[in-house]
Design an enzyme around this catalytic site. Structure first.
Site, PDB file in Angstrom:
ATOM      1  N   ASN A  13       0.869  -1.182   0.000  1.00 26.29           N
ATOM      2  CA  ASN A  13       0.000   0.000   0.000  1.00 26.29           C
ATOM      3  C   ASN A  13       0.903   1.229   0.000  1.00 26.29           C
ATOM      4  O   ASN A  13       1.484   1.573   1.031  1.00 26.29           O
ATOM      5  CB  ASN A  13      -0.888  -0.041   1.258  1.00 26.29           C
ATOM      6  N   LYS A  15       0.156   4.250  -0.354  1.00 32.37           N
ATOM      7  CA  LYS A  15      -0.505   5.443   0.211  1.00 32.37           C
ATOM      8  C   LYS A  15      -0.237   6.662  -0.692  1.00 32.37           C
ATOM      9  O   LYS A  15      -0.134   6.525  -1.898  1.00 32.37           O
ATOM     10  CB  LYS A  15      -0.064   5.665   1.654  1.00 32.37           C
ATOM     11  N   GLY A 177       2.142   2.410  10.762  1.00 34.55           N
ATOM     12  CA  GLY A 177       3.123   3.485  10.605  1.00 34.55           C
ATOM     13  C   GLY A 177       3.785   3.908  11.903  1.00 34.55           C
ATOM     14  O   GLY A 177       4.445   4.943  11.976  1.00 34.55           O
ATOM     15  N   GLY A 238       2.746  -1.064   4.354  1.00 34.80           N
ATOM     16  CA  GLY A 238       2.828   0.369   4.045  1.00 34.80           C
ATOM     17  C   GLY A 238       4.285   0.786   3.893  1.00 34.80           C
ATOM     18  O   GLY A 238       4.877   0.666   2.819  1.00 34.80           O
ATOM     19  N   GLY A 239       4.874   1.258   4.974  1.00 33.94           N
ATOM     20  CA  GLY A 239       6.235   1.797   4.942  1.00 33.94           C
ATOM     21  C   GLY A 239       7.243   0.899   4.239  1.00 33.94           C
ATOM     22  O   GLY A 239       8.017   1.359   3.385  1.00 33.94           O
TER      23      GLY A 239
HETATM   24  P1  PGA Z   1       2.512   0.336   7.697  1.00 36.56           P
HETATM   25  O1  PGA Z   1       1.093   0.543   6.977  1.00 36.56           O
HETATM   26  O2  PGA Z   1       3.086  -0.960   7.181  1.00 36.56           O
HETATM   27  O3  PGA Z   1       3.325   1.529   7.311  1.00 36.56           O
HETATM   28  O4  PGA Z   1       2.251   0.266   9.169  1.00 36.56           O
HETATM   29  C1  PGA Z   1       0.229  -0.522   6.729  1.00 36.56           C
HETATM   30  C2  PGA Z   1      -1.067   0.001   6.139  1.00 36.56           C
HETATM   31  O5  PGA Z   1      -1.568   1.048   6.580  1.00 36.56           O
HETATM   32  O6  PGA Z   1      -1.650  -0.617   5.221  1.00 36.56           O
END
Ligand code: PGA
Length: 259
Positions: A13, A15, A177, A238-239
């Site tokens: 993702n 974002k 995040g 995400g990250g």
């Molecule tokens: P993250 O995000 O891996 O940066 O925690 C995951 C997401 O929101 O899908």
């Protein structure tokens, strides 16, 4: 533990990150390393502005494309929105729906998310429905109630005919995040409950085929023990999906577990 009914699924993702040029660089490095493997389902979900570019690069590879949101109508006077038809014309297989950032910052309700889930399924796009509690909800002992509400309301009216195209992502909001990850045991407890809810709605045989991803600061250092849990079928990343090194590594970890 490999589960023969459910192939591991690693989805990125992105974002609101990556210009079109940066998206092109990232997807090229992903495709060159893991574009041919078939053991794990891999998808990337870039911003709308890069879907076309990324779509052309993943064509004829095993990397699938997803979008991060969608409006439930097919066309019409909905300024600023994107329809399922538009996503399909760019060869999107998946769409992330009900992400906690959309619930929190854009006031998306379970009812609205449900409209999108049903519209996606009816239009041949597989929804990745995100569910999960905030830290206040967890501290108050409400995790299971919140997750149940997100799952039951999000999937209301979905028929068994479409159910196998569903993907659920359990994303505890406090882990997104933040660098904090749910322990494998905490995550497994919720994933198990989600599978029980799926089983109530669709029956055990279908529930056993639906993939439930974990999301929230998943990275190469913690992925292995999360993926070892019996009801964790992959990750929504995400990250760690913004760099090809960490994303490809996550896919490799899942490949090793599939062997
Ligand atoms: P993250 O995000 O891996 O940066 O925690 C995951 C997401 O929101 O899908």
């Amino acid at each position: 533990m490999e589960n023969t009914l459910r192939k591991y699924f690693i989805a990125g993702n992105w974002k609101m990150n990556k210009s079109t040029t940066d998206a092109e660089d990232l997807i090229k490095s992903i495709v060159s390393e893991i574009g041919k493997q078939i053991d794990v389902t891999v998808a990337v979900c870039p911003p709308f502005t890069s879907l076309d570019t990324v779509s052309r690069i993943v064509e004829n590879t095993n990397v699938l494309l997803g979008a991060q949101n969608m409006y439930p109508e097919i066309n019409g006077a909905f300024t600023g929105e994107i329809s399922p038809d538009m996503l399909r014309s760019l060869f999107c297989t998946y769409v992330i729906l009900g992400h906690s950032e959309r619930r929190a910052y854009f006031n998306e309700t379970d009812e609205f998310i449900n409209l999108k889930v049903r519209s996606a399924l009816e239009n041949n796009i597989k929804p990745i429905l995100c569910v999960g509690e905030t830290i206040e909800e967890r501290d108050a002992g409400n995790t299971m109630n919140i997750v149940e509400r997100h799952v039951v309301k999000g999937l209301a009216g979905v028929s068994n005919d479409f159910a196998e195209n569903l993907v659920i992502a359990y994303e505890p909001v406090w882990a997104i995040g933040t660098g904090k990850t749910a322990t494998p045991e905490m995550a497994q407890e919720v994933h198990h409950q989600i599978r029980r809810l799926l089983s109530n709605q669709f029956g055990e045989a279908i529930a056993a085929k639906i993939r439930i991803l974990y999301g929230g600061s998943m990275k190469p250092a913690n992925a292995s023990e999360l993926l070892d849990q019996p009801d964790i079928d992959g990750g929504l990343i995400g990250g760690a999906a913004l760099e090809s090194i960490s994303f490809n590594k996550l896919v490799e970890i899942a490949i090793q577990k599939s062997a």
